[in-house]
Motif scaffolding. Structure first.
Motif, PDB file in Angstrom:
ATOM      1  N   UNK A 104     -15.721   4.597 -21.425  1.00  0.00           N
ATOM      2  CA  UNK A 104     -14.757   5.689 -21.540  1.00  0.00           C
ATOM      3  C   UNK A 104     -15.024   6.824 -20.549  1.00  0.00           C
ATOM      4  N   UNK A 105     -16.240   6.848 -19.981  1.00  0.00           N
ATOM      5  CA  UNK A 105     -16.650   8.015 -19.202  1.00  0.00           C
ATOM      6  C   UNK A 105     -16.668   7.808 -17.697  1.00  0.00           C
ATOM      7  N   UNK A 106     -16.731   6.558 -17.237  1.00  0.00           N
ATOM      8  CA  UNK A 106     -16.862   6.311 -15.803  1.00  0.00           C
ATOM      9  C   UNK A 106     -15.615   5.630 -15.257  1.00  0.00           C
ATOM     10  N   UNK A 107     -15.529   5.576 -13.924  1.00  0.00           N
ATOM     11  CA  UNK A 107     -14.345   4.989 -13.295  1.00  0.00           C
ATOM     12  C   UNK A 107     -14.286   3.482 -13.492  1.00  0.00           C
ATOM     13  N   UNK A 151     -24.041  -9.344  -3.275  1.00  0.00           N
ATOM     14  CA  UNK A 151     -23.708  -9.273  -4.698  1.00  0.00           C
ATOM     15  C   UNK A 151     -23.388  -7.839  -5.114  1.00  0.00           C
ATOM     16  N   UNK A 152     -23.965  -6.884  -4.401  1.00  0.00           N
ATOM     17  CA  UNK A 152     -23.734  -5.466  -4.685  1.00  0.00           C
ATOM     18  C   UNK A 152     -22.605  -4.901  -3.818  1.00  0.00           C
ATOM     19  N   UNK A 153     -22.550  -5.349  -2.575  1.00  0.00           N
ATOM     20  CA  UNK A 153     -21.491  -4.880  -1.672  1.00  0.00           C
ATOM     21  C   UNK A 153     -20.110  -5.256  -2.183  1.00  0.00           C
ATOM     22  N   UNK A 154     -20.045  -6.290  -3.017  1.00  0.00           N
ATOM     23  CA  UNK A 154     -18.768  -6.689  -3.612  1.00  0.00           C
ATOM     24  C   UNK A 154     -18.054  -5.486  -4.222  1.00  0.00           C
ATOM     25  N   UNK A 155     -18.806  -4.645  -4.918  1.00  0.00           N
ATOM     26  CA  UNK A 155     -18.207  -3.499  -5.603  1.00  0.00           C
ATOM     27  C   UNK A 155     -17.759  -2.431  -4.610  1.00  0.00           C
ATOM     28  N   UNK A 156     -18.583  -2.186  -3.596  1.00  0.00           N
ATOM     29  CA  UNK A 156     -18.234  -1.182  -2.588  1.00  0.00           C
ATOM     30  C   UNK A 156     -17.003  -1.622  -1.810  1.00  0.00           C
ATOM     31  N   UNK A 157     -16.946  -2.904  -1.472  1.00  0.00           N
ATOM     32  CA  UNK A 157     -15.803  -3.413  -0.715  1.00  0.00           C
ATOM     33  C   UNK A 157     -14.528  -3.416  -1.556  1.00  0.00           C
ATOM     34  N   UNK A 158     -14.667  -3.585  -2.857  1.00  0.00           N
ATOM     35  CA  UNK A 158     -13.485  -3.605  -3.730  1.00  0.00           C
ATOM     36  C   UNK A 158     -12.987  -2.198  -4.047  1.00  0.00           C
ATOM     37  N   UNK A 159     -13.925  -1.272  -4.300  1.00  0.00           N
ATOM     38  CA  UNK A 159     -13.528   0.052  -4.784  1.00  0.00           C
ATOM     39  C   UNK A 159     -13.698   1.176  -3.767  1.00  0.00           C
ATOM     40  N   UNK A 160     -14.507   0.949  -2.734  1.00  0.00           N
ATOM     41  CA  UNK A 160     -14.670   1.975  -1.713  1.00  0.00           C
ATOM     42  C   UNK A 160     -16.015   2.675  -1.785  1.00  0.00           C
ATOM     43  N   UNK A 161     -16.415   3.238  -0.660  1.00  0.00           N
ATOM     44  CA  UNK A 161     -17.731   3.871  -0.552  1.00  0.00           C
ATOM     45  C   UNK A 161     -17.732   5.326  -0.998  1.00  0.00           C
ATOM     46  N   UNK A 162     -16.566   5.870  -1.356  1.00  0.00           N
ATOM     47  CA  UNK A 162     -16.494   7.284  -1.732  1.00  0.00           C
ATOM     48  C   UNK A 162     -16.905   7.522  -3.184  1.00  0.00           C
ATOM     49  N   UNK A 163     -17.155   6.448  -3.941  1.00  0.00           N
ATOM     50  CA  UNK A 163     -17.623   6.615  -5.317  1.00  0.00           C
ATOM     51  C   UNK A 163     -19.147   6.676  -5.365  1.00  0.00           C
ATOM     52  N   UNK A 164     -19.669   7.217  -6.443  1.00  0.00           N
ATOM     53  CA  UNK A 164     -21.109   7.215  -6.687  1.00  0.00           C
ATOM     54  C   UNK A 164     -21.445   5.962  -7.482  1.00  0.00           C
ATOM     55  N   UNK A 183     -27.685   2.885  -0.882  1.00  0.00           N
ATOM     56  CA  UNK A 183     -27.641   4.294  -1.246  1.00  0.00           C
ATOM     57  C   UNK A 183     -27.250   4.555  -2.684  1.00  0.00           C
ATOM     58  N   UNK A 184     -27.327   3.518  -3.524  1.00  0.00           N
ATOM     59  CA  UNK A 184     -27.017   3.686  -4.938  1.00  0.00           C
ATOM     60  C   UNK A 184     -28.187   4.364  -5.656  1.00  0.00           C
ATOM     61  N   UNK A 185     -27.910   4.942  -6.801  1.00  0.00           N
ATOM     62  CA  UNK A 185     -28.968   5.355  -7.722  1.00  0.00           C
ATOM     63  C   UNK A 185     -29.393   4.123  -8.513  1.00  0.00           C
ATOM     64  N   UNK A 186     -30.691   3.855  -8.558  1.00  0.00           N
ATOM     65  CA  UNK A 186     -31.175   2.672  -9.275  1.00  0.00           C
ATOM     66  C   UNK A 186     -32.043   3.099 -10.455  1.00  0.00           C
ATOM     67  N   UNK A 187     -31.825   2.433 -11.577  1.00  0.00           N
ATOM     68  CA  UNK A 187     -32.521   2.774 -12.823  1.00  0.00           C
ATOM     69  C   UNK A 187     -33.179   1.518 -13.377  1.00  0.00           C
ATOM     70  N   UNK A 188     -34.463   1.623 -13.685  1.00  0.00           N
ATOM     71  CA  UNK A 188     -35.207   0.485 -14.233  1.00  0.00           C
ATOM     72  C   UNK A 188     -35.498   0.701 -15.710  1.00  0.00           C
ATOM     73  N   UNK A 189     -35.070  -0.257 -16.531  1.00  0.00           N
ATOM     74  CA  UNK A 189     -35.441  -0.262 -17.943  1.00  0.00           C
ATOM     75  C   UNK A 189     -36.828  -0.879 -18.059  1.00  0.00           C
ATOM     76  N   UNK A 190     -37.774  -0.112 -18.542  1.00  0.00           N
ATOM     77  CA  UNK A 190     -39.153  -0.577 -18.607  1.00  0.00           C
ATOM     78  C   UNK A 190     -39.332  -1.662 -19.664  1.00  0.00           C
ATOM     79  N   UNK A 191     -40.208  -2.594 -19.358  1.00  0.00           N
ATOM     80  CA  UNK A 191     -40.545  -3.697 -20.258  1.00  0.00           C
ATOM     81  C   UNK A 191     -41.190  -3.143 -21.526  1.00  0.00           C
ATOM     82  N   UNK A 192     -40.684  -3.569 -22.676  1.00  0.00           N
ATOM     83  CA  UNK A 192     -41.288  -3.142 -23.943  1.00  0.00           C
ATOM     84  C   UNK A 192     -42.328  -4.141 -24.441  1.00  0.00           C
TER      85      UNK A 192
END
Length: 224
Positions: A104-107, A151-164, A183-192
């Motif tokens: 509901x919050x992101x594009x 695999x990641x560029x797929x999203x940039x090519x589909x939606x554009x580089x102006x998004x975060x 240039x994406x922000x990357x977040x790692x979920x730590x192993x529990x």
């Protein structure tokens, strides 16, 4: 706060949105039920043997076939059952709430997962993920797997580089290299303590995540 039209968030699947060990246990149970019909042992006992072999880092399928002198079944038969069974796995309530909130919050939202189509699609269906993601990239269908940048560029090519762009994963050997290069922000979920693949942060800087979190719910504090 990042407004909805600014952000595209992409998730990994295994050991990120759910614990892959739960898929393994589900598959082992399915196989134990199958093998119990070919022996005089209960499925519960065969399942215990399989889990023990897994914990001892043995070839589980070879071990259970040999130990029970099972005829007419080979390792490849059990591998196929493992990959193709419909798993009994689920999202936690907190992860459901998070995905609802993010949707509901992101594009746009996306999922990138490595594996065979049937196996990964069965996981996605069992977890009810189709409603949460605008795009799902499965490596077998896409033609490459992480850390391939395509695999990641797929999203940039589909939606554009102006998004975060934000990527959330767990595998330190392959998850963060490509999004970091883009240039994406990357977040790692730590192993529990139960992840299938061990994590190591003793690696090159471009392979390290921007942030580390202990729970997916921490994403709210980082992004919103």
């Amino acid at each position: 706060m990042i407004i909805k039209t600014d952000l595209i968030i992409v998730f990994d699947l295994d050991d990120t949105l759910y614990k892959e060990i739960d898929f393994l246990k589900s598959a082992f149970k399915d196989i134990a039920d199958f093998l119990s019909k070919k022996t005089n042992k209960t499925a519960k006992l065969i399942l215990a043997e399989m889990i023990l072999a897994y914990q001892e880092k043995k070839n589980v399928f070879e071990t259970v076939i040999f130990k029970n002198n099972i005829q007419g079944v080979v390792v490849n038969d059990l591998i196929k059952r493992y990959r193709n069974h419909k798993p009994n796995i689920y999202l936690t309530d907190s992860n459901k709430m998070l995905l609802d909130n993010i949707k509901q919050s992101v594009y746009k939202t996306g999922l990138i997962t490595d594996g065979r189509c049937i196996q990964q699609q069965h996981k996605i269906e069992a977890l009810g993920l189709n409603d949460y993601f605008d795009d799902i990239v499965i490596s077998e269908a896409f033609g490459s797997e992480k850390p391939n940048i395509n695999n990641f560029k797929y999203f940039v090519e589909k939606y554009g580089s102006h998004y975060k762009y934000v990527y959330v994963g767990d595998n330190t050997s392959k998850d963060f290299e490509a999004p970091n290069k883009l240039g994406w922000t990357s977040i790692c979920l730590l192993d529990n303590g139960v992840n299938i693949h061990p994590q190591s942060f003793n690696t090159l800087p471009y392979k390290k995540p921007t942030f580390k979190i202990r729970s997916l719910t921490e994403i709210r504090d980082l992004l919103f």
